[in-house]
Design a protein around this motif. Structure first.
Motif, short mmCIF file in Angstrom:
data_model
loop_
_atom_site.label_atom_id
_atom_site.label_comp_id
_atom_site.label_asym_id
_atom_site.label_seq_id
_atom_site.Cartn_x
_atom_site.Cartn_y
_atom_site.Cartn_z
N ILE A 174 -8.12 61.41 -31.13
CA ILE A 174 -7.86 60.21 -31.94
C ILE A 174 -9.00 59.98 -32.92
O ILE A 174 -8.77 59.72 -34.11
N TYR B 97 -9.02 62.40 -35.74
CA TYR B 97 -7.99 62.04 -36.73
C TYR B 97 -8.54 61.01 -37.71
O TYR B 97 -8.38 61.13 -38.92
N SER C 231 -8.50 67.61 -34.28
CA SER C 231 -7.75 66.55 -33.62
C SER C 231 -6.55 67.11 -32.89
O SER C 231 -6.29 66.79 -31.72
N HIS D 144 2.77 59.86 -30.14
CA HIS D 144 2.55 59.04 -31.34
C HIS D 144 1.60 59.73 -32.32
O HIS D 144 1.90 59.84 -33.51
N TYR D 145 0.47 60.22 -31.81
CA TYR D 145 -0.54 60.79 -32.71
C TYR D 145 -0.12 62.17 -33.26
O TYR D 145 -0.56 62.55 -34.35
N VAL E 82 1.76 61.23 -36.20
CA VAL E 82 0.82 60.77 -37.23
C VAL E 82 0.17 61.97 -37.92
O VAL E 82 0.03 62.00 -39.14
N LYS F 292 1.24 49.96 -32.20
CA LYS F 292 0.93 51.14 -33.02
C LYS F 292 2.21 51.79 -33.53
O LYS F 292 2.33 52.15 -34.71
N SER G 188 3.43 51.98 -37.37
CA SER G 188 3.64 53.29 -38.00
C SER G 188 5.03 53.40 -38.61
O SER G 188 5.19 53.94 -39.71
#
Length: 553
Positions: free
Chosen positions: A115, A118, A126, A151-152, A155, A192, A196
């Motif tokens: 995280i 990122y 990342s 989620h990431y 992203v 989050k 997003s």
């Protein structure tokens, strides 16, 4: 009338009361258990966090509680979030996890490191750490950890693809959270995902949909007293700007800026949109102070490169519009410096970030501006000198274009004369990439068949999808592609598409008559802009030039 002495006493009393209030607040926190401190830490003020983090870690070490010591380093990483200082603390969590063979701590450490990387724009690193975290979370069947990673990953994907492709992914994440009743248990992750999705709709100019999610986020985060409230306000302000409601945009962004003092990137972005709102109201003079603030943020925090570049472009253009060439030159120079840093830092990043200006053109603009300034300052220059400067500039441009034309001609001839490119296997050994010999050979053989099938043009492949089709796992496939195909999966797939369309253009005269958009579709690209950029990156020339030269033969 109150005397100056009395005013001073009242001010000192005010400071004492504030200090006492803060001290009482911190004492209240000290009375909490370590678990309770962890839960309340994210909502503390930064100054309070600076006091609480070392106290927590000291208590954990005194208790010789391995997990709590690791959590102490986690609190430190939160304290220094969005900065390079956070990384050593995440490494400490991983080291403790390795020594204690604690898979949860390993997963937590890798996740937090991914995280933070990122936030620092270290996208490849990342991704590697998120993948490591995913492995451990899967082993312990941790639903929340896998949800955060999911989620990431989206992203990160959004860095390299457009929002049309990732909006549905963000929506799937949000629906997954709500469907499984995780929105109340994992409140921060819910916010989050909600944020997003709203931002993705906004960037995709689906403004009505974005407003729905921003308004929902504002109401719920305010009710929960969550720090996400400021980010929903920030997004709402940007969406209002895109909707050309500039007054609402300025109001929302100004409110958001008061909460974002510790988030340099978001704060700088907020100031840029406030300026743009004033500019579009024809009140640039009221907005320029926000550009100066962005400059100040960048001087202290040079990680916001892209925002700084836009900022200096706005400042350059503003001072040009009010005929102040000296200030214009200052910010043009800064813009060139930032552009060079971007080129150096992201030279190998395969993303959708399109350059607005190339360094040679900026340098040429700078030279011309300096020349104009000198001419203005010295009115005694003769017409011969002026003419000489003009001729020199023209010759420079002419020489530049001739040089560029030669380079493009050379690249065209190289492409025409070379045989059809294939992604040949390198001499990488299985020992080097830690894959069993038989699996390695099997993957190579299947990749060769995949390349000759041309299915990559008609179907949209991800690494996981291709791995399933080739009946292998994505980790092995990624390692083989990275070590034998000259780049990652995205680079590999784009190379196949460009090689395919080059060979077709060489032999198919009808295809040459197509529009660039149609040719891009034939090559399997979603947009002509992406196709053009990838074609140029691989060949050194633009597809329009390549087709033009083919027609001339």
């Amino acid at each position: 009338m109150i005397s100056i002495f009395l005013k001073l006493k009242l001010f000192i009393l005010f400071l004492f009361i504030c200090s006492l209030s803060q001290s009482q607040n911190i004492n209240n926190i000290y009375s909490l258990s370590l678990d309770e401190i962890e839960e309340s830490f994210v909502n503390l003020k930064k100054e309070e966090k600076k006091i609480i983090a070392p106290s927590y870690l000291l208590r954990a070490k005194k208790e010789r509680n391995t997990s709590k010591i690791a959590n102490g380093y986690y609190l430190y990483s939160l304290l220094h979030s969005h900065t390079k200082k956070s990384i050593p603390y995440t490494d400490s969590i991983i080291q403790i996890g390795e020594k204690s063979n604690n898979k949860y701590l390993l997963a937590k450490g890798y996740l937090q490191k991914g995280i933070q990387q990122y936030y620092l724009s270290s996208y490849s690193e990342s991704l590697n750490n998120l993948v490591s975290a995913k492995k451990y979370f899967e082993q312990i069947n941790n639903t929340f950890g896998l949800l955060v990673i999911r989620h990431y990953i989206v992203v990160l994907k959004n860095v390299k693809t457009n929002d049309k492709e990732t909006t549905s992914d963000f929506k799937d994440n949000l629906n997954f959270i709500i469907k499984n009743n995780l929105d109340t248990i994992y409140r921060n992750q819910y916010f989050k995902s909600l944020l997003s999705l709203a931002n993705a709709y906004s960037r995709n100019y689906k403004l009505d949909s974005a407003f729905i999610y921003f308004e929902k986020g504002i109401l719920e985060s305010k009710k929960s007293k969550s720090h996400f409230y400021s980010y929903f306000l920030h997004g709402y302000g940007i969406n209002s700007f895109l909707d050309k409601d500039y007054k609402t945009s300025i109001d929302s962004l100004t409110k958001a800026s008061s909460y974002l003092k510790n988030d340099n990137a978001s704060l700088a972005n907020t100031y840029l949109y406030i300026y743009e709102s004033y500019r579009d109201l024809n009140k640039s003079n009221l907005g320029v102070k926000y550009l100066i603030k962005v400059d100040s943020i960048y001087q202290k925090n040079p990680t916001i490169l892209y925002l700084a570049k836009d900022n200096y472009e706005y400042l350059k253009n503003y001072y040009k519009s009010i005929n102040k060439p000296q200030e214009q030159l200052v910010y043009l120079t800064k813009m060139i410096e930032v552009d060079s840093l971007i080129e150096e830092k992201y030279a190998n990043l395969n993303s959708e970030i399109v350059k607005k200006y190339e360094v040679p053109n900026l340098i040429s603009e700078k030279k011309k501006l300096i020349s104009d300034l000198k001419l203005t300052q010295n009115k005694q220059l003769t017409s011969i000198i002026i003419l000489g400067v003009i001729i020199l500039i023209v010759l420079s441009f002419l020489g530049y274009f001739i040089s560029q034309n030669k380079k493009q001609n050379k690249r065209f001839n190289e492409i025409i004369n070379q045989k059809s490119e294939t992604n040949k296997n390198s001499k990488t050994t299985t020992t080097t990439i830690n894959i069993p010999e038989d699996i390695y050979r099997n993957i190579i053989e299947k990749l060769n068949k995949f390349e000759t099938s041309n299915k990559f043009v008609k179907q949209k492949y991800t690494l996981n999808k291709l791995a399933k089709e080739l009946k292998t796992n994505s980790s092995y496939l990624s390692s083989v592609i990275n070590s034998t195909k000259g780049g990652n999966f995205s680079h590999y797939q784009n190379s196949l598409k460009i090689n395919y369309i080059i060979e077709r253009l060489k032999t198919d005269q009808t295809l040459r008559a197509y529009t660039i958009k149609s040719i891009a579709e034939e090559a399997g690209f979603n947009t002509p802009q992406t196709f053009t950029k990838v074609f140029y990156k691989k060949t050194g020339i633009y597809p329009s030039y390549f087709i033009k030269k083919l027609k001339e033969e």
